[in-house]
Each structure stands twice: as structure tokens, then as C-alpha cells.
Design a protein around this motif. Structure first.
Motif, short mmCIF file in Angstrom:
data_model
loop_
_atom_site.label_atom_id
_atom_site.label_comp_id
_atom_site.label_asym_id
_atom_site.label_seq_id
_atom_site.Cartn_x
_atom_site.Cartn_y
_atom_site.Cartn_z
N LYS A 1 -72.46 42.89 -2.32
CA LYS A 1 -71.41 43.68 -2.96
C LYS A 1 -71.93 45.08 -3.24
CE LYS A 1 -69.10 39.78 -5.24
NZ LYS A 1 -68.69 39.19 -6.54
N MET A 2 -71.00 46.01 -3.35
CA MET A 2 -71.35 47.40 -3.66
C MET A 2 -72.14 47.49 -4.96
SD MET A 2 -70.84 50.76 -3.12
CE MET A 2 -69.42 50.92 -2.02
N ASP A 3 -73.18 48.32 -4.97
CA ASP A 3 -73.88 48.66 -6.20
C ASP A 3 -73.13 49.82 -6.84
OD1 ASP A 3 -77.27 49.02 -7.22
OD2 ASP A 3 -75.58 50.10 -8.03
N TYR A 4 -72.39 49.52 -7.92
CA TYR A 4 -71.57 50.56 -8.54
C TYR A 4 -72.35 51.43 -9.51
CZ TYR A 4 -67.50 48.47 -6.36
OH TYR A 4 -66.60 48.02 -5.44
N TRP A 5 -73.64 51.18 -9.62
CA TRP A 5 -74.49 52.06 -10.42
C TRP A 5 -74.76 53.35 -9.63
CZ3 TRP A 5 -74.95 51.36 -15.34
CH2 TRP A 5 -76.01 51.93 -16.08
N TYR A 6 -75.09 53.17 -8.35
CA TYR A 6 -75.40 54.31 -7.49
C TYR A 6 -74.36 54.52 -6.38
CZ TYR A 6 -79.82 54.21 -9.92
OH TYR A 6 -80.78 54.23 -10.92
N TRP A 7 -73.31 53.69 -6.36
CA TRP A 7 -72.22 53.81 -5.39
C TRP A 7 -72.70 53.62 -3.95
CZ3 TRP A 7 -68.13 53.34 -8.23
CH2 TRP A 7 -68.05 53.94 -9.48
N CYS A 8 -73.55 52.62 -3.76
CA CYS A 8 -74.08 52.33 -2.42
C CYS A 8 -74.05 50.83 -2.16
CB CYS A 8 -75.51 52.82 -2.27
SG CYS A 8 -75.75 54.58 -2.55
N ARG A 9 -73.82 50.49 -0.91
CA ARG A 9 -73.97 49.11 -0.47
C ARG A 9 -75.18 48.97 0.45
NH1 ARG A 9 -69.07 45.16 1.58
NH2 ARG A 9 -70.25 43.22 1.43
N TYR A 10 -75.53 50.03 1.12
CA TYR A 10 -76.69 50.05 2.00
C TYR A 10 -77.80 50.88 1.35
CZ TYR A 10 -73.97 48.09 5.85
OH TYR A 10 -73.21 47.27 6.64
N PHE A 11 -79.02 50.37 1.43
CA PHE A 11 -80.18 51.07 0.90
C PHE A 11 -81.27 51.10 1.96
CE2 PHE A 11 -77.96 49.93 -2.90
CZ PHE A 11 -78.31 50.87 -3.86
N ILE A 12 -82.09 52.12 1.90
CA ILE A 12 -83.29 52.17 2.75
C ILE A 12 -84.50 52.18 1.85
CG2 ILE A 12 -84.62 53.53 4.41
CD1 ILE A 12 -82.00 54.65 5.48
N ASP A 13 -85.39 51.25 2.06
CA ASP A 13 -86.70 51.24 1.39
C ASP A 13 -87.77 51.55 2.42
OD1 ASP A 13 -86.23 50.88 -1.29
OD2 ASP A 13 -86.38 48.70 -1.25
N LEU A 14 -88.85 52.14 1.95
CA LEU A 14 -89.98 52.45 2.84
C LEU A 14 -91.15 51.51 2.62
CD1 LEU A 14 -90.06 56.36 2.72
CD2 LEU A 14 -88.85 54.86 4.30
N TYR A 15 -91.13 50.79 1.50
CA TYR A 15 -92.25 49.90 1.17
C TYR A 15 -91.70 48.57 0.66
CZ TYR A 15 -94.44 54.50 1.05
OH TYR A 15 -94.86 55.76 1.38
N ARG A 16 -92.37 47.50 1.03
CA ARG A 16 -91.96 46.18 0.57
C ARG A 16 -92.27 45.99 -0.91
NH1 ARG A 16 -88.46 43.34 3.93
NH2 ARG A 16 -88.98 43.88 6.08
N ILE A 17 -93.27 46.67 -1.39
CA ILE A 17 -93.64 46.62 -2.81
C ILE A 17 -93.87 48.06 -3.27
CG2 ILE A 17 -95.27 45.77 -4.54
CD1 ILE A 17 -95.94 43.48 -2.68
N CYS A 18 -93.38 48.41 -4.45
CA CYS A 18 -93.50 49.78 -4.94
C CYS A 18 -94.97 50.16 -5.15
CB CYS A 18 -92.73 49.94 -6.25
SG CYS A 18 -92.70 51.63 -6.87
N ASN A 19 -95.32 51.36 -4.74
CA ASN A 19 -96.70 51.84 -4.88
C ASN A 19 -97.12 52.05 -6.33
OD1 ASN A 19 -97.96 52.22 -2.24
ND2 ASN A 19 -96.25 53.61 -1.83
N TYR A 20 -96.16 52.29 -7.21
CA TYR A 20 -96.53 52.69 -8.57
C TYR A 20 -96.85 51.51 -9.49
CZ TYR A 20 -95.04 57.28 -7.11
OH TYR A 20 -94.94 58.47 -6.43
#
Length: 351
Positions: free
Chosen positions: A17-36
Motif C-alpha cells: 500500500k502507498m506510504d502516505y508519510w512520504y507519498w510513495c509506493r516505490y522506494f529505492i534503497d542502496l544498502y540492505r542494512i543502513c551504514n549508520y
């Protein structure tokens, strides 16, 4: 110690379902786990999480793409961030609007292409900032993320006309929820150009609660009444400060072409979900749920929304009662909602 940092490898995530926090349904990640690996965060891997799956490519429709769902797209290693610039150039050339959520000042390295997105109103940037206290920030987020650098990045972005807001996420009881800290944070980000403020509570990880440093948080979570009172107080502090600074509490949705069916559908779902959120803040949980369900239902229909309005068939959609139907029709005619404005006014009067 950059040799411990993962290599960037873009992959696309589609939410059920749409993420209505950021108004997106598709996301792109560059890392499987966050570096921070912030101390409060699970740094969840996307694999095995319900409600999403990876897909081979982006949607044909030029809808907003979120950058950074499970991990920040900007690495502490500047060398890895060359991938981000290539990604931004690709998305711009293909005509996809974007929403970036980051904690890193390295976003400024890509300001030239980000300004191009902004010229076409195709971008929203949200900077996560939990506190202005450098010592507390270091305890929560590590040494690589400095509040001062993020404030500087916020000012540069907004001075360049890039729509940028701040997310106080999460608000952790007895950690970063003190009145003086929150009010100062909101005042400072407003002064430096923030265009909206987001905030949310915290579902603590086991590791966080087991850390002796946060023993007081662990004890608080054992007393649900005290915990709820603490969150209620924090919500009051934030809303009072945000309304004092005349800042929105939602990200304005990107809408590209008023002459398409997609524009009307986006405006309707934007208002319906924002009404749901206002009800949530007013502690009217049932009404919040009704409007949220209506939003999901409207977003999934195949028939053009304008046709349903003209044919008086909105009532056939599950979750659309006469009150919500009237609100939808007003949005279609006026590109606005008096119902939403009255509800927002009520919320402001309470805080």
C-alpha cells in the motif's frame, strides 16, 4: 573505518500500500542494512518484512519514488555516494519525482541535480533530526551524524529553493522529549528554512532497552499509563511549537499535471489521509480509521475517479460513506476541503 561500510547496490522496493508519510509506493534503497546503525534503530533488512517485496524495475507511471526506506542513501564514505548522483541523474532524465529522507549533510554534494528537480517541483527532502544536543546525538546516532551539519544542510537546501522539512523521528520518552529541547529544535529549524515538521513515537528495540544507559526508558515502558502520559505531553509540546511557527505537519504531495485523472486522485487521497491524520492527533481513532480505509480504497480503484463522481457511484466503493463522498466531491470542484480546514483549526485551538 570505511572498509566496514557496505558497497552501494540499488534495488527497488514496492509496498503493498502507498506510504502516505512520504507519498510513495516505490522506494529505492542502496544498502540492505543502513551504514549508520543508530542505537535506537533495528537497521532492518528489507527481506522478510511483510507488506513489501523487491521488484525488477520502476513503475511505468511517473509517480514519486522514495529514496531510502530501510537505509540512508548517503554513506559515511563519500566515495560510495557517487552512486547516488548517478541514480538522481537517471531518475531526473526519466521524469520521476523523488522524496529523499536522509540524516547526512552529504546531500549537498548533489545540490546541482537536486536544484533541477526543484525547478520542476519534482522533489521533497526530509532531514531527520532528533536533537540539537551534540552529545545526545552522538549517543543515539554515533559520531558521523552531527546536528550542526544537518542544520547547515537544511539552510543551504532551502536557500536554493528546494522544499525541505525536518523529521523528529523518533521521539523517545525521557531521551529527546523535554520541552526546552523540542521547542528549541523546532524554532531553529524554522529559522533555517524548514517547510514542514514530521514526528512520531518510538517502538523500542530489545537492544535499546537492554542498554544500561537507557534504563529509565526501559522502566517507563513497563508502566503503560505513565508512558502514554509522557507521549501525550510530548505531542502537546511539539504541536504547540509547530503551530506557533506556522509550520505544516505533513509533507505537501508532489502533483505534476492538473489536467490528468492522476492529479485529481492524488489530491483526493492527500486530503483524505491528512484528515485521517488530524483525527489521529485529536485522539478520534475510529474516525481516523474510517478516513484511512477510504483513502486506501480510493487509491486502488481502476475507474477514473472523475467518472465515478459524475455518475454518483462513489457510494459503491467500500468505505465511502455519505460524509466522505461529500468531501470528495468538494475537493473535485474546489481543489480544496473546508472539512479539512475546519478540522485543522480545531486541532490548533486545542494546542
Amino acid at each position: 573505518m570505511y572498509n566496514q561500510i557496505l558497497k552501494a547496490k540499488p534495488y527497488v522496493i514496492m509496498l503493498k500500500k502507498m506510504d502516505y508519510w512520504y507519498w510513495c509506493r516505490y522506494f529505492i534503497d542502496l544498502y540492505r542494512i543502513c551504514n549508520y546503525k543508530c542505537s535506537y534503530c533495528e537497521t532492518i533488512e528489507s527481506r522478510g518484512v511483510k507488506g513489501l517485496h523487491t521488484v525488477p524495475g520502476l513503475p511505468d507511471k511517473k509517480e514519486s519514488i522514495g529514496l531510502g526506506l530501510f537505509s540512508d542513501i548517503y554513506s559515511p564514505n563519500p566515495v560510495e555516494n557517487k552512486v547516488v548522483q548517478s541514480l538522481l541523474n537517471f531518475l531526473y532524465e526519466k521524469g520521476y519525482p523523488i522524496s529523499i529522507n536522509t540524516k547526512s549533510e552529504y546531500i549537498l554534494n548533489d545540490i546541482d541535480i537536486i536544484k533541477e528537480f526543484a525547478k520542476r517541483d519534482m522533489i521533497r527532502v526530509t532531514i531527520t533530526l532528533l536533537t540539537l544536543d551534540p552529545e545526545l546525538s552522538q549517543e543515539l546516532e554515533g559520531q558521523k551524524l552531527k546536528p550542526r551539519k544537518r542544520i547547515e544542510a537544511l539552510k543551504v537546501l532551502t536557500d536554493e529553493g528546494i522544499p525541505t522539512g525536518v523529521s523528529i523521528t523518533p521521539v523517545i520518552p525521557m531521551v529527546n522529549d523535554e520541552r526546552e529541547s523540542l521547542e528549541k529544535l523546532i524554532t531553529v529549524v524554522k529559522k533555517n528554512g524548514a517547510k514542514w515538521i514530521l514526528f512520531s513515537g518510538y517502538n523500542p528495540t530489545k537492544e535499546f532497552l537492554l542498554n544500561p544507559k537507557w534504563e529509565k526508558v526501559k522502566l517507563l515502558h513497563k508502566n503503560s499509563n505513565e508512558l502514554n502520559l509522557r507521549y501525550k505531553k510530548a505531542k502537546s509540546i511539539i504541536l504547540s511549537a509547530v503551530f506557533k511557527e506556522n509550520l505544516p505537519i505533513r509533507i505537501p504531495r508532489i502533483n505534476l499535471n492538473k489536467n490528468t485523472n492522476g492529479y485529481l486522485l492524488n489530491r483526493i487521497t492527500e486530503y483524505l489521509y491528512n484528515i485521517s491524520y488530524l483525527y489521529e492527533l485529536l485522539d478520534h481513532k475510529l474516525e481516523a480509521l474510517r478516513f484511512r480505509r477510504a483513502t486506501y480504497a480510493i487509491n486502488e480503484i481502476d475507474t477514473p475517479i472523475k467518472a465515478l463522481i459524475i455518475q454518483n457511484k462513489l457510494g459503491y466503493i467500500k468505505g465511502i460513506n455519505p460524509k466522505i463522498e461529500a468531501i470528495i466531491k468538494e475537493i473535485a470542484v474546489n481543489d480544496g476541503s473546508s472539512y479539512y480546514e475546519k478540522l485543522l483549526k480545531k486541532l490548533k485551538m486545542e494546542y
